[in-house]
Write an enzyme that holds these catalytic residues in place. Sequence first.
Site, PDB file in Angstrom:
ATOM      1  N   HIS A 115       0.738  -1.206   0.199  1.00 39.44           N
ATOM      2  CA  HIS A 115       0.021   0.172   0.170  1.00 39.44           C
ATOM      3  C   HIS A 115       0.889   1.047  -0.114  1.00 39.44           C
ATOM      4  O   HIS A 115       0.426   2.326   0.242  1.00 39.44           O
ATOM      5  CB  HIS A 115      -1.014   0.016   1.226  1.00 39.44           C
ATOM      6  CG  HIS A 115      -2.307  -0.787   0.854  1.00 39.44           C
ATOM      7  ND1 HIS A 115      -2.195  -1.413  -0.418  1.00 39.44           N
ATOM      8  CD2 HIS A 115      -3.520  -0.878   1.565  1.00 39.44           C
ATOM      9  CE1 HIS A 115      -3.501  -1.844  -0.500  1.00 39.44           C
ATOM     10  NE2 HIS A 115      -4.228  -1.742   0.601  1.00 39.44           N
ATOM     11  N   ASP A 183      -5.744   5.349   9.755  1.00 39.21           N
ATOM     12  CA  ASP A 183      -7.167   5.567   9.485  1.00 39.21           C
ATOM     13  C   ASP A 183      -7.989   4.303   8.879  1.00 39.21           C
ATOM     14  O   ASP A 183      -8.986   3.942   8.893  1.00 39.21           O
ATOM     15  CB  ASP A 183      -7.514   6.640   8.320  1.00 39.21           C
ATOM     16  CG  ASP A 183      -7.263   7.949   9.191  1.00 39.21           C
ATOM     17  OD1 ASP A 183      -7.456   8.144  10.413  1.00 39.21           O
ATOM     18  OD2 ASP A 183      -6.799   9.125   8.343  1.00 39.21           O
ATOM     19  N   GLU A 299      -8.912  14.930  14.228  1.00 41.71           N
ATOM     20  CA  GLU A 299      -8.396  14.917  12.616  1.00 41.71           C
ATOM     21  C   GLU A 299      -9.005  16.255  12.196  1.00 41.71           C
ATOM     22  O   GLU A 299      -9.767  17.104  12.887  1.00 41.71           O
ATOM     23  CB  GLU A 299      -8.533  14.046  11.817  1.00 41.71           C
ATOM     24  CG  GLU A 299      -7.664  12.551  12.130  1.00 41.71           C
ATOM     25  CD  GLU A 299      -7.579  11.624  11.162  1.00 41.71           C
ATOM     26  OE1 GLU A 299      -8.116  11.930   9.764  1.00 41.71           O
ATOM     27  OE2 GLU A 299      -6.811  10.641  11.195  1.00 41.71           O
TER      28      GLU A 299
HETATM   29  P1  FAD Z   1       4.302  -1.998   2.008  1.00 42.28           P
HETATM   30  O1  FAD Z   1       3.771  -0.902   1.099  1.00 42.28           O
HETATM   31  O2  FAD Z   1       3.957  -3.196   1.682  1.00 42.28           O
HETATM   32  O3  FAD Z   1       5.615  -1.724   2.567  1.00 42.28           O
HETATM   33  C1  FAD Z   1       6.103  -0.496   2.991  1.00 42.28           C
HETATM   34  C2  FAD Z   1       7.636  -0.502   3.186  1.00 42.28           C
HETATM   35  O4  FAD Z   1       7.803  -1.292   4.373  1.00 42.28           O
HETATM   36  C3  FAD Z   1       8.602  -0.997   2.268  1.00 42.28           C
HETATM   37  O5  FAD Z   1       9.843  -0.036   2.051  1.00 42.28           O
HETATM   38  C4  FAD Z   1       8.576  -2.453   2.759  1.00 42.28           C
HETATM   39  O6  FAD Z   1       9.764  -2.902   2.125  1.00 42.28           O
HETATM   40  C5  FAD Z   1       8.677  -2.211   4.262  1.00 42.28           C
HETATM   41  N1  FAD Z   1       7.958  -3.320   4.817  1.00 42.28           N
HETATM   42  C6  FAD Z   1       6.960  -3.864   4.566  1.00 42.28           C
HETATM   43  N2  FAD Z   1       6.788  -5.205   5.560  1.00 42.28           N
HETATM   44  C7  FAD Z   1       8.014  -4.891   6.532  1.00 42.28           C
HETATM   45  C8  FAD Z   1       8.337  -5.646   7.515  1.00 42.28           C
HETATM   46  N3  FAD Z   1       7.571  -6.432   7.982  1.00 42.28           N
HETATM   47  N4  FAD Z   1       9.576  -5.247   8.227  1.00 42.28           N
HETATM   48  C9  FAD Z   1      10.382  -4.440   7.405  1.00 42.28           C
HETATM   49  N5  FAD Z   1      10.137  -3.750   6.504  1.00 42.28           N
HETATM   50  C10 FAD Z   1       8.766  -3.926   5.931  1.00 42.28           C
HETATM   51  N6  FAD Z   1      -0.291   5.505   6.998  1.00 42.28           N
HETATM   52  C11 FAD Z   1      -0.576   5.963   8.102  1.00 42.28           C
HETATM   53  O7  FAD Z   1       0.233   6.345   8.877  1.00 42.28           O
HETATM   54  N7  FAD Z   1      -1.873   6.608   8.702  1.00 42.28           N
HETATM   55  C12 FAD Z   1      -2.932   6.302   7.618  1.00 42.28           C
HETATM   56  O8  FAD Z   1      -4.045   6.558   8.158  1.00 42.28           O
HETATM   57  C13 FAD Z   1      -2.492   5.569   6.414  1.00 42.28           C
HETATM   58  N8  FAD Z   1      -3.798   5.402   5.592  1.00 42.28           N
HETATM   59  C14 FAD Z   1      -3.697   4.833   4.633  1.00 42.28           C
HETATM   60  C15 FAD Z   1      -4.714   4.477   3.670  1.00 42.28           C
HETATM   61  C16 FAD Z   1      -4.754   3.885   2.565  1.00 42.28           C
HETATM   62  C17 FAD Z   1      -5.933   3.693   1.784  1.00 42.28           C
HETATM   63  C18 FAD Z   1      -3.108   3.522   1.973  1.00 42.28           C
HETATM   64  C19 FAD Z   1      -3.187   2.779   0.744  1.00 42.28           C
HETATM   65  C20 FAD Z   1      -2.116   3.744   2.792  1.00 42.28           C
HETATM   66  C21 FAD Z   1      -2.425   4.503   3.973  1.00 42.28           C
HETATM   67  N9  FAD Z   1      -1.075   4.705   4.867  1.00 42.28           N
HETATM   68  C22 FAD Z   1      -1.489   5.200   6.009  1.00 42.28           C
HETATM   69  C23 FAD Z   1       0.030   4.442   4.470  1.00 42.28           C
HETATM   70  C24 FAD Z   1       0.617   3.100   4.924  1.00 42.28           C
HETATM   71  O9  FAD Z   1       0.729   3.313   5.997  1.00 42.28           O
HETATM   72  C25 FAD Z   1       2.044   2.956   4.382  1.00 42.28           C
HETATM   73  O10 FAD Z   1       2.011   3.080   3.042  1.00 42.28           O
HETATM   74  C26 FAD Z   1       2.341   1.529   4.589  1.00 42.28           C
HETATM   75  O11 FAD Z   1       3.662   1.431   4.362  1.00 42.28           O
HETATM   76  C27 FAD Z   1       1.428   0.530   4.144  1.00 42.28           C
HETATM   77  O12 FAD Z   1       1.719  -0.576   4.668  1.00 42.28           O
HETATM   78  P2  FAD Z   1       1.896  -1.989   3.925  1.00 42.28           P
HETATM   79  O13 FAD Z   1       1.697  -3.119   4.629  1.00 42.28           O
HETATM   80  O14 FAD Z   1       1.138  -1.910   2.662  1.00 42.28           O
HETATM   81  O15 FAD Z   1       3.309  -1.714   3.498  1.00 42.28           O
END
Ligand code: FAD
Length: 541
Positions: A115, A183, A299
């Site tokens: 994400h 969120d 917020e």
């Molecule tokens: P990924 O996109 O899969 O990874 C993100 C990064 O972390 C990459 O560099 C990856 O290599 C690394 N990573 C992943 N897993 C691990 C692990 N286990 N150990 C070490 N590194 C790792 N963020 C907020 O703070 N608040 C919000 O309210 C919020 N709302 C969102 C709403 C939506 C619809 C979306 C799409 C994103 C939102 N985000 C929010 C952003 C979100 O927190 C970040 O994009 C987060 O990285 C997404 O988590 P993911 O599991 O998809 O990580």
Amino acid sequence: MVETFPITTYFMLLFLFLSFLVSTLGEPKLSTNCRSSKLQNPVYQNRKLQNLDIISKLRDDHDAIKLASSDYGNMVHEIPASILYPTSINDIETLIKFAHNNSAPFTIAARGQGHSVRGQAMARNGVVVNMRSLKNHRNGFGITVSETPSMGFFYADVGGEQLWIDVLNATLEHGLAPASFTDYLYLTVGGTLSNAGISGQTFRYGPQISNVYEMDVITGEGDFVTCSPEKNRKLFYAVLGGLGQFGIIVRARIALEPAPKRVKWVRMLYNDFSAFTKDQESLISLNGRKQNNALNYLEGLLLMDKGTPENWRSTFFPLSDHSRIISLVTKYGIIYCIEVAKYYDDYTLNSVDKELQVLFEGLSFIPGFTFEKDISYIDFLNRVQSGEQKLQSQGLWDIPHPWLNLFVPKSHISDFNSIVFKDIVLKRNITTGLVLVYPMNRNKWDDRMSAVIPDEDVFYTIGFLHGSGFNDWETIDLQNKDILQSCYNAGVEVKQYLPNYKTMEDWKNHFGMKWRTFQERKAQFDPKMILSPGQRIFNNN
Ligand code: FAD
């Protein structure tokens, strides 16, 4: 817990892996027949001949590559050589150790939900670890809740691959819940802890990274390390907000609190920015964790759409009030909206309204423009999911998302309103998404962690959560660049949240005083610069 492997195993893996990487290196773009060389690929030819478990968990088929080379942003696509679908933590250790000990180390990116919006979880020509694959192999121990009231605190041990929605559901069964959320809850624990994890609870409970007691991490050398503020603390602070640079989080011990049952959810409208921010700041000044009369969530957002006061993430305003809200937006151009929540349960049922009344005394919202909902705690926390389902059903969830998230010091927030909201966003009128604006308290963050925030007691988060058509995201991205440039020109020092930079110089500026520590930590925990290349900090060419 460092596992050692016979040297012959390493040589065999080395040969197989190098053949494998060479066979896929430099692949120009994904196509349906891009894996047609599979039968000739030595890895697969030799699969039955060797006994290396990890090889059978690597995939390079079209579906696996397609998933690993895309993310929520849908703007960056990097093709990996392979994707590991681990069935144990040991698989991840083996992979990283192998890469680390290789004379030509390859990069590795953990992928949670993907994400991210700028390819942060991708690894061009490297290996992506599909963390979600672990979920099916935890034997019921993916999320375990410990209730030890005698110790005075509760916690859950959760796999880095777990979604926050699953953590919430599992902990609620014990009448408990984490205090700090994002969120949107369909994000992984490892993914948000690598950034910070912020939301309306942050002003009071800190970001999610401030709510972790302990972690198991596999470092860039393939070492399994348990870390906490007491044990291996350097790694602990490095990893939290560390953008995946120092290790892969495979377990986090998350702080829990008794869960409430219901929520009073209130929005108030303002036409004056300074009244809006003054009231937000006044409301977050009451922020003690145990201060029961404080809000639980705050917020803020901009209303600029003359067609509807709602946004893709939630429907809130009564339909019968839409037209008078739209009239306000038409009259003032921008209406500022404070959104707050106060949790309650059977014990506070009779006092919650009175407490809110006291909190709202003296606020300067437009009279007659407050709106209230009363919903269950889980529905409140999971409020974005209905928006996602709607967009999914319309085929609009996978559009490009040129998001920009910033932290702005309180001393510059008024300049930001004039320079950015009024002079850029309102004038150009190309906003196609939600704009969030809300303050946080610096003292709820821990400066020893890698996350970067402005150097002021109170700072704002600004989220431009745009969606766009498939071909016009560059227009919005150009606006993002103009926003950053205008801030720079006016001396408004902003920090990016979920940062995206292209040059080492930009990263240095981003980290400021923390850059040296960040570099030292990288040299210690991932000296071959294997991990999370998609962040483009140390792998930025
Ligand atoms: P990924 O996109 O899969 O990874 C993100 C990064 O972390 C990459 O560099 C990856 O290599 C690394 N990573 C992943 N897993 C691990 C692990 N286990 N150990 C070490 N590194 C790792 N963020 C907020 O703070 N608040 C919000 O309210 C919020 N709302 C969102 C709403 C939506 C619809 C979306 C799409 C994103 C939102 N985000 C929010 C952003 C979100 O927190 C970040 O994009 C987060 O990285 C997404 O988590 P993911 O599991 O998809 O990580």
